[in-house]
Design a protein around this motif. Structure first.
Motif, PDB file in Angstrom:
ATOM      1  N   TRP A   8      97.128   4.783 -35.492  1.00  0.00           N
ATOM      2  CA  TRP A   8      98.202   3.754 -36.118  1.00  0.00           C
ATOM      3  C   TRP A   8      97.606   3.423 -38.137  1.00  0.00           C
ATOM      4  CZ3 TRP A   8      95.787  -0.304 -39.278  1.00  0.00           C
ATOM      5  CH2 TRP A   8      94.459  -0.534 -38.761  1.00  0.00           C
ATOM      6  N   ALA A   9      96.185   3.792 -38.178  1.00  0.00           N
ATOM      7  CA  ALA A   9      95.812   4.414 -39.931  1.00  0.00           C
ATOM      8  C   ALA A   9      95.344   5.034 -39.906  1.00  0.00           C
ATOM      9  CB  ALA A   9      94.070   3.017 -39.802  1.00  0.00           C
ATOM     10  N   GLY A  10      95.532   6.436 -39.711  1.00  0.00           N
ATOM     11  CA  GLY A  10      95.875   7.560 -40.835  1.00  0.00           C
ATOM     12  C   GLY A  10      95.368   8.720 -40.286  1.00  0.00           C
ATOM     13  N   ALA A  11      93.795   7.956 -39.187  1.00  0.00           N
ATOM     14  CA  ALA A  11      92.744   9.080 -39.212  1.00  0.00           C
ATOM     15  C   ALA A  11      93.760  10.517 -38.303  1.00  0.00           C
ATOM     16  CB  ALA A  11      92.111   8.482 -38.586  1.00  0.00           C
ATOM     17  N   PHE A  12      94.014  11.575 -38.803  1.00  0.00           N
ATOM     18  CA  PHE A  12      94.696  12.485 -37.402  1.00  0.00           C
ATOM     19  C   PHE A  12      93.810  13.489 -37.611  1.00  0.00           C
ATOM     20  CE2 PHE A  12      93.957  14.014 -41.984  1.00  0.00           C
ATOM     21  CZ  PHE A  12      94.413  15.855 -42.298  1.00  0.00           C
ATOM     22  N   GLY A  13      94.065  14.822 -36.419  1.00  0.00           N
ATOM     23  CA  GLY A  13      93.083  15.461 -36.279  1.00  0.00           C
ATOM     24  C   GLY A  13      92.391  15.575 -34.891  1.00  0.00           C
ATOM     25  N   GLN A  14      91.656  16.761 -34.471  1.00  0.00           N
ATOM     26  CA  GLN A  14      90.778  16.604 -33.620  1.00  0.00           C
ATOM     27  C   GLN A  14      89.625  15.735 -33.229  1.00  0.00           C
ATOM     28  OE1 GLN A  14      90.289  20.257 -31.205  1.00  0.00           O
ATOM     29  NE2 GLN A  14      92.446  21.393 -32.071  1.00  0.00           N
ATOM     30  N   THR A  15      89.223  15.269 -35.037  1.00  0.00           N
ATOM     31  CA  THR A  15      88.177  15.145 -34.940  1.00  0.00           C
ATOM     32  C   THR A  15      88.185  13.933 -35.765  1.00  0.00           C
ATOM     33  OG1 THR A  15      87.220  16.302 -36.570  1.00  0.00           O
ATOM     34  CG2 THR A  15      86.548  16.890 -34.596  1.00  0.00           C
ATOM     35  N   GLN A  16      89.689  13.585 -36.277  1.00  0.00           N
ATOM     36  CA  GLN A  16      90.033  12.225 -36.564  1.00  0.00           C
ATOM     37  C   GLN A  16      89.746  12.116 -37.991  1.00  0.00           C
ATOM     38  OE1 GLN A  16      92.474   9.542 -34.385  1.00  0.00           O
ATOM     39  NE2 GLN A  16      92.630  11.758 -34.442  1.00  0.00           N
ATOM     40  N   PHE A  17      89.863  12.744 -38.783  1.00  0.00           N
ATOM     41  CA  PHE A  17      89.223  12.117 -40.805  1.00  0.00           C
ATOM     42  C   PHE A  17      90.381  11.542 -40.969  1.00  0.00           C
ATOM     43  CE2 PHE A  17      86.569  16.086 -42.365  1.00  0.00           C
ATOM     44  CZ  PHE A  17      85.751  15.669 -41.463  1.00  0.00           C
TER      45      PHE A  17
ATOM     46  N   HIS B 192      98.052  23.460 -45.443  1.00  0.00           N
ATOM     47  CA  HIS B 192      97.135  23.228 -44.833  1.00  0.00           C
ATOM     48  C   HIS B 192      97.219  22.734 -43.424  1.00  0.00           C
ATOM     49  CE1 HIS B 192      94.036  24.432 -48.211  1.00  0.00           C
ATOM     50  NE2 HIS B 192      93.815  23.077 -48.640  1.00  0.00           N
ATOM     51  N   VAL B 193      97.630  22.084 -43.317  1.00  0.00           N
ATOM     52  CA  VAL B 193      98.098  21.140 -41.700  1.00  0.00           C
ATOM     53  C   VAL B 193      99.965  21.259 -42.007  1.00  0.00           C
ATOM     54  CG1 VAL B 193      98.397  19.445 -40.732  1.00  0.00           C
ATOM     55  CG2 VAL B 193      96.395  19.844 -41.803  1.00  0.00           C
ATOM     56  N   ALA B 194     100.696  21.894 -41.249  1.00  0.00           N
ATOM     57  CA  ALA B 194     102.432  21.938 -40.740  1.00  0.00           C
ATOM     58  C   ALA B 194     102.357  20.083 -41.134  1.00  0.00           C
ATOM     59  CB  ALA B 194     102.767  22.180 -39.616  1.00  0.00           C
ATOM     60  N   PRO B 195     103.592  20.298 -41.937  1.00  0.00           N
ATOM     61  CA  PRO B 195     104.221  18.647 -42.135  1.00  0.00           C
ATOM     62  C   PRO B 195     104.529  17.894 -40.853  1.00  0.00           C
ATOM     63  CG  PRO B 195     105.274  20.042 -43.361  1.00  0.00           C
ATOM     64  CD  PRO B 195     103.866  21.116 -42.772  1.00  0.00           C
ATOM     65  N   LYS B 196     105.344  18.558 -39.430  1.00  0.00           N
ATOM     66  CA  LYS B 196     104.860  18.185 -38.068  1.00  0.00           C
ATOM     67  C   LYS B 196     103.838  17.689 -37.757  1.00  0.00           C
ATOM     68  CE  LYS B 196     109.960  19.196 -38.219  1.00  0.00           C
ATOM     69  NZ  LYS B 196     110.896  17.641 -38.964  1.00  0.00           N
ATOM     70  N   ALA B 197     102.715  18.513 -37.994  1.00  0.00           N
ATOM     71  CA  ALA B 197     101.664  18.434 -37.322  1.00  0.00           C
ATOM     72  C   ALA B 197     100.660  17.265 -37.063  1.00  0.00           C
ATOM     73  CB  ALA B 197     101.463  19.926 -36.936  1.00  0.00           C
ATOM     74  N   PHE B 198     100.562  16.065 -37.574  1.00  0.00           N
ATOM     75  CA  PHE B 198      99.740  15.023 -38.377  1.00  0.00           C
ATOM     76  C   PHE B 198     100.258  14.309 -37.438  1.00  0.00           C
ATOM     77  CE2 PHE B 198     100.276  17.502 -42.504  1.00  0.00           C
ATOM     78  CZ  PHE B 198      98.960  16.914 -42.719  1.00  0.00           C
ATOM     79  N   ARG B 199      99.284  14.134 -36.196  1.00  0.00           N
ATOM     80  CA  ARG B 199      99.503  13.166 -34.958  1.00  0.00           C
ATOM     81  C   ARG B 199      98.114  12.815 -34.776  1.00  0.00           C
ATOM     82  NH1 ARG B 199     104.240  12.106 -34.092  1.00  0.00           N
ATOM     83  NH2 ARG B 199     103.507  10.715 -32.422  1.00  0.00           N
ATOM     84  N   GLY B 200      97.824  11.153 -35.197  1.00  0.00           N
ATOM     85  CA  GLY B 200      97.109  10.565 -35.555  1.00  0.00           C
ATOM     86  C   GLY B 200      97.050   8.917 -34.911  1.00  0.00           C
TER      87      GLY B 200
END
Length: 400
Positions: free
Chosen positions: A182-191, A172-180
């Motif tokens: 410090w606590a693990g929320a990621f993506g354009q709307t921070q899930f 679903h998401v490319a391995p290197k694309a996970f930026r977010g």
């Protein structure tokens, strides 16, 4: 997200109950051993081995993750600072442009989930500045630090890490694309990964639920979250209201009554229009009796569930009004020293540097170094020392 400075405690901290997460600092040897264990657990959970290794190899001790996880905000951000930063001219202007650009997507999301498209857009704007800033941290490595550090929440973060690896393993998401965060929320709307697994959707129909690179997926997933949290399309989020002089009736988020009942109590919309109907709402005065008052519905509570903060929910609500052509709140915040927009904060840092209160390279982010510089400037000008990025010290330094 920024370093505790502008957003208060984010929703993942509320989720964790405000706990100090860490035990003792993670030593290199123990982290390496723990990461090896995490890889094994991930593969046993169905993650492809090459994904687990690729995403966890190179994980090292991250001092910032550890520090952020075990610290609390320096002070409670006044709501007028919060609103000035989050609902500033730049975010409003950008939102209006993106409302036009993504008109078809937003309308289709609204039709499918029954959530006001302007609210969805506002969440996107405030969570990541419309996708422009998704976070400073590589999610798997941040979560590995948290999972391996011990303490009362390490099991929770271990689970979030495994889910992150599974999202990548499933394509679903490319391995290197996970930026977010410090606590693990990621993506354009921070899930958070758990929230992703439960509520993320593939709106663009490409077979992937990609909240990092797909605007349609991010917007639709946000709408799905809000629908799940109780949003109903027949209600507004609420209204700014005026109260009768000397009002001493019910107030607070839990004390709900139909709009018609509030009208009988002498409460009216700020534009003078009468309240009517059976939709239930609660009266809130987030800055006290001298500040603005609002009647908020359960849709406001759905927004608030995204980040358990009344200030956050009001910022989303106001931004949604302004990007759709509405007007600002009418009643002023009860302060003679209001907060600053992002552009003004950047200018404040430049002015601090030029006046000898060195805060480092200006970036508009108000962290410890900037607060220290503000305190020195406040003391220099004989002001109350607060460390706040506010109008009084800004104007003394030459800001306009």
């Amino acid at each position: 997200m920024t370093e505790w400075t502008d957003f208060g405690a984010p929703r993942w901290i509320a989720l964790l109950g405000g706990l100090a997460i860490m035990g003792s600092p993670v030593e290199a040897a123990s982290l390496s051993s723990c990461v090896a264990s995490l890889k094994k657990q991930a593969v046993q959970s169905g993650v492809r081995a090459e994904i687990a290794s690729g995403m966890l190899d190179g994980a090292t001790y991250d001092e910032k993750v550890i520090r952020f996880s075990s610290s609390q905000p320096e002070y409670k951000t006044p709501i007028w600072d919060y609103m000035a930063f989050l609902v500033d001219p730049e975010r409003i202007s950008d939102g209006k442009a993106l409302l036009r650009k993504h008109d078809a997507t937003l309308k289709s999301v609204e039709k499918r989930y029954g959530v006001d498209r302007h609210i969805v857009l506002a969440v996107w704007g405030i969570e990541s500045d419309y996708g422009q800033f998704q976070g400073d941290f590589y999610t798997p490595h941040a979560l590995a630090n948290l999972a391996c550090a011990g303490g009362r929440r390490s099991k929770y973060f271990r689970g979030e890490l495994i889910k992150t690896l599974k999202i990548a393993s499933d394509g679903h998401v490319a391995p290197k694309a996970f930026r977010g965060s410090w606590a693990g929320a990621f993506g354009q709307t921070q899930f958070m990964p758990t929230t992703y697994q439960r509520l993320a959707v593939d709106h663009d129909g490409d077979g992937h639920k990609d909240l990092v690179n797909s605007v349609p997926d991010a917007l639709a997933s946000t709408a799905n979250f809000l629908k799940d949290a109780g949003w109903r399309d027949h209600r507004p989020w609420g209204y700014e209201v005026t109260l009768p002089e000397g009002y001493n009736g019910p107030s607070g988020r839990k004390k709900r009554a139909p709009f018609s009942t509030w009208a009988q109590r002498g409460v009216a919309k700020v534009d003078g229009k009468r309240l009517s109907g059976n939709t239930e709402a609660a009266l809130i005065q987030p800055a006290g009796s001298n500040g603005p008052a609002f009647l908020v519905t359960r849709n406001f509570e759905a927004i608030r569930s995204y980040n358990v903060s009344t200030s956050y929910a009001l910022a989303i609500s106001l931004l949604s009004e302004l990007v759709s052509g509405g007007e600002p709140f009418k009643a002023p915040w009860p302060t003679a020293n209001p907060g600053l927009s992002r552009a003004q904060r950047l200018d404040l840092q430049k002015l601090l540097n030029s006046n000898g209160f060195n805060v480092g390279e200006p970036d508009g982010k108000v962290g410890p170094a900037t607060r220290a510089g503000i305190k020195k400037a406040e003391a220099h000008f004989g002001l109350t020392v607060t460390g706040r990025p506010a109008w009084e010290v800004y104007s003394r330094l030459g800001g306009r």
